[in-house]
Design a protein around this motif. Sequence first.
Motif, mmCIF file in Angstrom:
data_model
loop_
_atom_site.group_PDB
_atom_site.id
_atom_site.type_symbol
_atom_site.label_atom_id
_atom_site.label_comp_id
_atom_site.label_asym_id
_atom_site.label_seq_id
_atom_site.Cartn_x
_atom_site.Cartn_y
_atom_site.Cartn_z
ATOM 1 N N ALA A 66 0.834 -1.191 0.000
ATOM 2 C CA ALA A 66 0.000 0.000 0.000
ATOM 3 C C ALA A 66 0.876 1.252 0.000
ATOM 4 O O ALA A 66 2.106 1.188 -0.081
ATOM 5 N N LEU A 67 0.242 2.405 0.096
ATOM 6 C CA LEU A 67 0.981 3.668 0.078
ATOM 7 C C LEU A 67 1.979 3.748 1.219
ATOM 8 O O LEU A 67 3.141 4.141 1.013
ATOM 9 N N SER A 68 1.570 3.377 2.427
ATOM 10 C CA SER A 68 2.448 3.527 3.589
ATOM 11 C C SER A 68 3.726 2.727 3.434
ATOM 12 O O SER A 68 4.834 3.241 3.632
ATOM 13 N N GLY A 69 3.604 1.449 3.066
ATOM 14 C CA GLY A 69 4.773 0.599 2.948
ATOM 15 C C GLY A 69 5.689 1.018 1.818
ATOM 16 O O GLY A 69 6.921 1.048 1.967
ATOM 17 N N GLN A 70 5.107 1.357 0.676
ATOM 18 C CA GLN A 70 5.932 1.707 -0.479
ATOM 19 C C GLN A 70 6.577 3.082 -0.312
ATOM 20 O O GLN A 70 7.728 3.296 -0.730
ATOM 21 N N LEU A 71 5.880 4.028 0.305
ATOM 22 C CA LEU A 71 6.453 5.353 0.517
ATOM 23 C C LEU A 71 7.572 5.305 1.548
ATOM 24 O O LEU A 71 8.648 5.883 1.341
ATOM 25 N N ALA A 72 7.328 4.636 2.667
ATOM 26 C CA ALA A 72 8.373 4.521 3.688
ATOM 27 C C ALA A 72 9.597 3.807 3.127
ATOM 28 O O ALA A 72 10.744 4.203 3.396
ATOM 29 N N GLY A 73 9.370 2.767 2.322
ATOM 30 C CA GLY A 73 10.484 2.041 1.731
ATOM 31 C C GLY A 73 11.291 2.885 0.767
ATOM 32 O O GLY A 73 12.525 2.799 0.720
ATOM 33 N N ASP A 74 10.616 3.705 -0.013
ATOM 34 C CA ASP A 74 11.309 4.585 -0.956
ATOM 35 C C ASP A 74 12.153 5.611 -0.208
ATOM 36 O O ASP A 74 13.341 5.809 -0.496
ATOM 37 N N LEU A 75 11.565 6.276 0.776
ATOM 38 C CA LEU A 75 12.279 7.308 1.527
ATOM 39 C C LEU A 75 13.406 6.728 2.370
ATOM 40 O O LEU A 75 14.375 7.430 2.702
ATOM 41 N N ALA A 76 13.287 5.439 2.718
ATOM 42 C CA ALA A 76 14.301 4.799 3.566
ATOM 43 C C ALA A 76 15.653 4.702 2.876
ATOM 44 O O ALA A 76 16.661 4.419 3.536
ATOM 45 N N ARG A 77 15.706 4.949 1.569
ATOM 46 C CA ARG A 77 16.996 4.952 0.883
ATOM 47 C C ARG A 77 17.868 6.141 1.326
ATOM 48 O O ARG A 77 19.088 6.093 1.191
ATOM 49 N N ASP A 78 17.219 7.179 1.856
ATOM 50 C CA ASP A 78 17.952 8.392 2.243
ATOM 51 C C ASP A 78 17.770 8.790 3.705
ATOM 52 O O ASP A 78 18.535 9.614 4.205
ATOM 53 N N TYR A 79 16.743 8.250 4.349
ATOM 54 C CA TYR A 79 16.398 8.700 5.696
ATOM 55 C C TYR A 79 16.110 7.514 6.613
ATOM 56 O O TYR A 79 15.795 6.413 6.161
ATOM 57 N N ARG A 80 16.188 7.800 7.896
ATOM 58 C CA ARG A 80 15.656 6.894 8.908
ATOM 59 C C ARG A 80 14.197 7.309 9.087
ATOM 60 O O ARG A 80 13.896 8.310 9.750
ATOM 61 N N VAL A 81 13.282 6.581 8.449
ATOM 62 C CA VAL A 81 11.875 6.984 8.393
ATOM 63 C C VAL A 81 11.117 6.378 9.574
ATOM 64 O O VAL A 81 11.026 5.161 9.711
ATOM 65 N N ILE A 82 10.602 7.242 10.425
ATOM 66 C CA ILE A 82 9.725 6.828 11.518
ATOM 67 C C ILE A 82 8.311 7.222 11.085
ATOM 68 O O ILE A 82 7.968 8.399 11.048
ATOM 69 N N TRP A 83 7.518 6.223 10.721
ATOM 70 C CA TRP A 83 6.252 6.507 10.053
ATOM 71 C C TRP A 83 5.041 5.992 10.832
ATOM 72 O O TRP A 83 5.134 5.042 11.602
ATOM 73 N N SER A 84 3.915 6.654 10.618
ATOM 74 C CA SER A 84 2.637 6.244 11.201
ATOM 75 C C SER A 84 1.542 6.400 10.153
ATOM 76 O O SER A 84 1.614 7.288 9.294
ATOM 77 N N LEU A 85 0.545 5.553 10.242
ATOM 78 C CA LEU A 85 -0.613 5.595 9.352
ATOM 79 C C LEU A 85 -1.866 5.796 10.189
ATOM 80 O O LEU A 85 -2.149 5.014 11.099
ATOM 81 N N LEU A 86 -2.615 6.849 9.890
ATOM 82 C CA LEU A 86 -3.886 7.124 10.551
ATOM 83 C C LEU A 86 -4.928 7.338 9.454
ATOM 84 O O LEU A 86 -5.053 8.428 8.896
ATOM 85 N N ALA A 87 -5.627 6.281 9.103
ATOM 86 C CA ALA A 87 -6.559 6.336 7.981
ATOM 87 C C ALA A 87 -7.638 5.287 8.157
ATOM 88 O O ALA A 87 -7.409 4.239 8.762
ATOM 89 N N GLU A 88 -8.810 5.579 7.593
ATOM 90 C CA GLU A 88 -9.932 4.647 7.734
ATOM 91 C C GLU A 88 -10.891 4.801 6.565
ATOM 92 O O GLU A 88 -11.159 5.915 6.094
ATOM 93 N N THR A 89 -11.405 3.674 6.115
ATOM 94 C CA THR A 89 -12.381 3.656 5.033
ATOM 95 C C THR A 89 -13.594 4.518 5.374
ATOM 96 O O THR A 89 -14.113 4.467 6.490
ATOM 97 N N GLY A 90 -14.038 5.309 4.407
ATOM 98 C CA GLY A 90 -15.243 6.112 4.566
ATOM 99 C C GLY A 90 -15.032 7.493 5.138
ATOM 100 O O GLY A 90 -15.981 8.283 5.217
#
Length: 241
Positions: A66-90
């Motif tokens: 999903a967006l969270s995993g792929q975005l964090a993985g992309d940015l992890a090439r340059d940064y130590r990414v500490i990420w959180s997801l706060l999202a819900e259907t509807g």
Amino acid sequence: MLYPVSTLVLAPILIGQGSYVRRVTPRLPEPEGRRHGAVGKGPELRLLILGDSAAAGVGVSRQEDALSGQLAGDLARDYRVIWSLLAETGHTAADVLEALGSAPENQYDVVLVSVGVNDVTGRTSNQQWRACLRELADRLVKNLGATCVFFTAIPPMHVFPALPQPLRWYLGMRARQLNGLLENLCNRDDNLEYLRVSFPFEPGFIATDGFHPGHDAYRLWAEHSAAAIRRRLVTTPFPQG
């Protein structure tokens, strides 16, 4: 004037088509997987992904895809990414604002927001849309310390395969209107950026429900977002804790 006139003239058809779409469209679950984590090496980058079912990753089976995993993985090439997801259907913009208010007030450097499709289908007014976006942006910058907030444009609903005509045209028109208001808001605030991603509507880019992003769309969204975040951080470095 076109939107209110169309609402009045087409109301019986739109109501019938809306009920039909809700009845026959598969309701896909939110993907399994972690909604927070840390990955990569380098300068610390605190990232929040916020919003609706697309932000939550509906359309794939794992958060890694999903967006969270792929975005964090992309940015992890340059940064130590500490990420959180706060999202819900509807979730509408108002729902996202309410969810943010009940969440712990952690600090973030960058926030990526996906919201608007449910405001289109739920007929959120222009005034409500602007007010919620303004309050959301203020809270993210002033309370959560975000250096930059990226608002993803509402997707082109006028080409959603799951929607029949004229409902598809009608919702697409409203999506463009709300996008215009969102872009205007971002253009007036240096802390905000309007993020438009062009998705090809072909297999791999659209989920089985004909409504949500597929795996390839999330990859493209993540790549586009990561590039925008990198560009922004070159000109507006985040503070190091």
